[in-house]
Design an enzyme around this catalytic site. Sequence first.
Site, PDB file in Angstrom:
ATOM      1  N   ARG A 131      10.242   5.900 -14.398  1.00 26.14           N
ATOM      2  CA  ARG A 131      11.091   6.537 -13.517  1.00 26.14           C
ATOM      3  C   ARG A 131      11.137   8.173 -13.803  1.00 26.14           C
ATOM      4  O   ARG A 131      10.926   8.533 -14.766  1.00 26.14           O
ATOM      5  CB  ARG A 131      12.650   5.953 -14.066  1.00 26.14           C
ATOM      6  CG  ARG A 131      12.758   4.279 -14.075  1.00 26.14           C
ATOM      7  CD  ARG A 131      14.195   3.898 -14.074  1.00 26.14           C
ATOM      8  NE  ARG A 131      14.096   2.219 -13.931  1.00 26.14           N
ATOM      9  CZ  ARG A 131      13.849   1.683 -13.033  1.00 26.14           C
ATOM     10  NH1 ARG A 131      13.849   2.006 -11.790  1.00 26.14           N
ATOM     11  NH2 ARG A 131      13.770   0.363 -13.020  1.00 26.14           N
ATOM     12  N   ASP A 132      11.727   8.458 -12.382  1.00 26.40           N
ATOM     13  CA  ASP A 132      11.611  10.121 -12.275  1.00 26.40           C
ATOM     14  C   ASP A 132      12.950  10.551 -13.329  1.00 26.40           C
ATOM     15  O   ASP A 132      13.951  10.047 -13.395  1.00 26.40           O
ATOM     16  CB  ASP A 132      11.991  10.465 -11.047  1.00 26.40           C
ATOM     17  CG  ASP A 132      11.764  11.818 -10.652  1.00 26.40           C
ATOM     18  OD1 ASP A 132      10.671  12.271 -10.123  1.00 26.40           O
ATOM     19  OD2 ASP A 132      12.648  12.834 -11.017  1.00 26.40           O
ATOM     20  N   ILE A 133      12.716  11.718 -14.121  1.00 27.70           N
ATOM     21  CA  ILE A 133      13.783  12.026 -14.875  1.00 27.70           C
ATOM     22  C   ILE A 133      15.100  12.724 -14.040  1.00 27.70           C
ATOM     23  O   ILE A 133      16.143  12.875 -14.551  1.00 27.70           O
ATOM     24  CB  ILE A 133      13.091  13.381 -15.833  1.00 27.70           C
ATOM     25  CG1 ILE A 133      13.834  13.099 -17.045  1.00 27.70           C
ATOM     26  CG2 ILE A 133      12.725  14.522 -15.098  1.00 27.70           C
ATOM     27  CD1 ILE A 133      13.178  13.980 -18.133  1.00 27.70           C
ATOM     28  N   GLU A 145       5.293  20.063  -7.545  1.00 26.72           N
ATOM     29  CA  GLU A 145       5.548  20.676  -8.822  1.00 26.72           C
ATOM     30  C   GLU A 145       4.587  20.415  -9.795  1.00 26.72           C
ATOM     31  O   GLU A 145       4.416  21.205 -10.936  1.00 26.72           O
ATOM     32  CB  GLU A 145       7.058  20.797  -9.290  1.00 26.72           C
ATOM     33  CG  GLU A 145       8.082  21.322  -8.244  1.00 26.72           C
ATOM     34  CD  GLU A 145       9.375  21.133  -8.416  1.00 26.72           C
ATOM     35  OE1 GLU A 145       9.682  20.517  -9.303  1.00 26.72           O
ATOM     36  OE2 GLU A 145      10.244  21.695  -7.658  1.00 26.72           O
ATOM     37  N   VAL A 146       4.370  19.154  -9.853  1.00 22.74           N
ATOM     38  CA  VAL A 146       3.454  18.751 -11.047  1.00 22.74           C
ATOM     39  C   VAL A 146       2.179  18.234 -10.618  1.00 22.74           C
ATOM     40  O   VAL A 146       2.159  17.522  -9.501  1.00 22.74           O
ATOM     41  CB  VAL A 146       3.906  17.363 -11.770  1.00 22.74           C
ATOM     42  CG1 VAL A 146       3.159  16.859 -12.792  1.00 22.74           C
ATOM     43  CG2 VAL A 146       5.495  17.708 -12.266  1.00 22.74           C
ATOM     44  N   ASN A 159       4.119  14.589  -2.448  1.00 20.85           N
ATOM     45  CA  ASN A 159       4.212  16.049  -2.273  1.00 20.85           C
ATOM     46  C   ASN A 159       2.795  16.616  -2.513  1.00 20.85           C
ATOM     47  O   ASN A 159       2.236  16.264  -3.597  1.00 20.85           O
ATOM     48  CB  ASN A 159       5.281  16.733  -3.097  1.00 20.85           C
ATOM     49  CG  ASN A 159       6.827  16.055  -2.634  1.00 20.85           C
ATOM     50  OD1 ASN A 159       6.849  15.808  -1.359  1.00 20.85           O
ATOM     51  ND2 ASN A 159       7.732  15.964  -3.486  1.00 20.85           N
ATOM     52  N   HIS A 172       6.029   9.062  -5.334  1.00 16.97           N
ATOM     53  CA  HIS A 172       7.377   8.966  -5.474  1.00 16.97           C
ATOM     54  C   HIS A 172       7.808   7.705  -4.566  1.00 16.97           C
ATOM     55  O   HIS A 172       7.714   7.737  -3.382  1.00 16.97           O
ATOM     56  CB  HIS A 172       8.339  10.141  -4.588  1.00 16.97           C
ATOM     57  CG  HIS A 172       8.268  11.476  -5.317  1.00 16.97           C
ATOM     58  ND1 HIS A 172       9.023  12.030  -6.315  1.00 16.97           N
ATOM     59  CD2 HIS A 172       7.190  12.480  -5.367  1.00 16.97           C
ATOM     60  CE1 HIS A 172       8.572  12.985  -6.831  1.00 16.97           C
ATOM     61  NE2 HIS A 172       7.532  13.438  -6.033  1.00 16.97           N
ATOM     62  N   HIS A 198       0.981  12.089  -7.851  1.00 11.40           N
ATOM     63  CA  HIS A 198       1.758  11.189  -8.019  1.00 11.40           C
ATOM     64  C   HIS A 198       2.568  10.879  -6.885  1.00 11.40           C
ATOM     65  O   HIS A 198       3.030  11.610  -5.894  1.00 11.40           O
ATOM     66  CB  HIS A 198       3.051  11.474  -9.012  1.00 11.40           C
ATOM     67  CG  HIS A 198       3.655  12.852  -8.789  1.00 11.40           C
ATOM     68  ND1 HIS A 198       2.987  13.885  -8.941  1.00 11.40           N
ATOM     69  CD2 HIS A 198       4.798  13.399  -8.343  1.00 11.40           C
ATOM     70  CE1 HIS A 198       3.921  15.009  -8.728  1.00 11.40           C
ATOM     71  NE2 HIS A 198       4.742  14.724  -8.066  1.00 11.40           N
TER      72      HIS A 198
HETATM   73  P1  AMP Z   1       6.911  16.873  -7.225  1.00  9.07           P
HETATM   74  O1  AMP Z   1       7.921  18.055  -6.854  1.00  9.07           O
HETATM   75  O2  AMP Z   1       6.397  15.940  -6.095  1.00  9.07           O
HETATM   76  O3  AMP Z   1       5.545  17.514  -8.191  1.00  9.07           O
HETATM   77  O4  AMP Z   1       7.519  15.969  -8.208  1.00  9.07           O
HETATM   78  C1  AMP Z   1       7.484  16.289  -9.593  1.00  9.07           C
HETATM   79  C2  AMP Z   1       8.674  15.206 -10.079  1.00  9.07           C
HETATM   80  O5  AMP Z   1       8.415  14.837 -11.436  1.00  9.07           O
HETATM   81  C3  AMP Z   1       9.913  15.544  -9.926  1.00  9.07           C
HETATM   82  O6  AMP Z   1      10.732  14.725  -9.157  1.00  9.07           O
HETATM   83  C4  AMP Z   1      10.570  15.617 -11.134  1.00  9.07           C
HETATM   84  O7  AMP Z   1      12.085  15.180 -11.575  1.00  9.07           O
HETATM   85  C5  AMP Z   1       9.631  14.608 -12.012  1.00  9.07           C
HETATM   86  N1  AMP Z   1       9.430  14.789 -13.521  1.00  9.07           N
HETATM   87  C6  AMP Z   1       9.376  16.055 -14.105  1.00  9.07           C
HETATM   88  N2  AMP Z   1       9.327  15.925 -15.341  1.00  9.07           N
HETATM   89  C7  AMP Z   1       9.314  14.468 -15.529  1.00  9.07           C
HETATM   90  C8  AMP Z   1       9.459  13.677 -16.899  1.00  9.07           C
HETATM   91  N3  AMP Z   1       9.108  14.277 -18.043  1.00  9.07           N
HETATM   92  N4  AMP Z   1       9.635  12.375 -16.618  1.00  9.07           N
HETATM   93  C9  AMP Z   1       9.801  11.735 -15.450  1.00  9.07           C
HETATM   94  N5  AMP Z   1       9.889  12.520 -14.202  1.00  9.07           N
HETATM   95  C10 AMP Z   1       9.544  13.846 -14.257  1.00  9.07           C
END
Ligand code: AMP
Length: 120
Positions: free
Chosen positions: A31-33, A97-98, A89, A104, A102
Site C-alpha cells: 500500500r502507498d504510504i 519521485e522514487v 510515472n 500505481h 512502480h
Molecule cells: P512516484 O511519484 O510515481 O515516484 O510515486 C512514489 C510513491 O511512493 C508516492 O505515491 C509515495 O506516496 C510512495 N511512497 C513513498 N515512500 C513510501 C513508503 N515508505 N511506503 C509506501 N509508499 C511510499
Amino acid sequence: MSPTDCLFCRIVAGEIPATVVRETGTTLAFRDIDPKAPVHVLVIPKEHYADVATLAEGDPRLAAEVLATAAAVAEEEGLLGDGFRLLFNTGAYGGQEVFHVHAHLLGGAPLGPMLAGSPG
Ligand code: AMP
C-alpha cells in the site's frame, strides 16, 4: 542509484516496513504510504530497474509479471467490476519521485480526469 540507497529495494529487503498485499518470487505489491484513492497499491519488481522503459527493455518477462501482479491485486481488492487505473510515472515530466519502477494501482472510487487540470 545503487540498490542499497533505493527506498523500494530496502522495502524488498525488509529493512523498511510496508503493508504488503501480495508477493511473488519476482514482484511485491504494497500500500502507498500517502494514498490518493481508497485503494492505492504500488506494484514493483523485486529487482531494481529505474523506470518502466528500462524494465521493458531489460526484462520484458519481468515487466509482464508486474502487470500480472497488478491485475491479481485489482481482483483481490474488488476493483474489476467498477474499474481502476494503472500508471507508471516516469522521469521528470511524469512526476516520478522514487526511481525504482512502480505501477500505481488506483481504484475504489471514480478517479476523475486522467490529468490534473484536464476537463476529463
Ligand atoms: P512516484 O511519484 O510515481 O515516484 O510515486 C512514489 C510513491 O511512493 C508516492 O505515491 C509515495 O506516496 C510512495 N511512497 C513513498 N515512500 C513510501 C513508503 N515508505 N511506503 C509506501 N509508499 C511510499
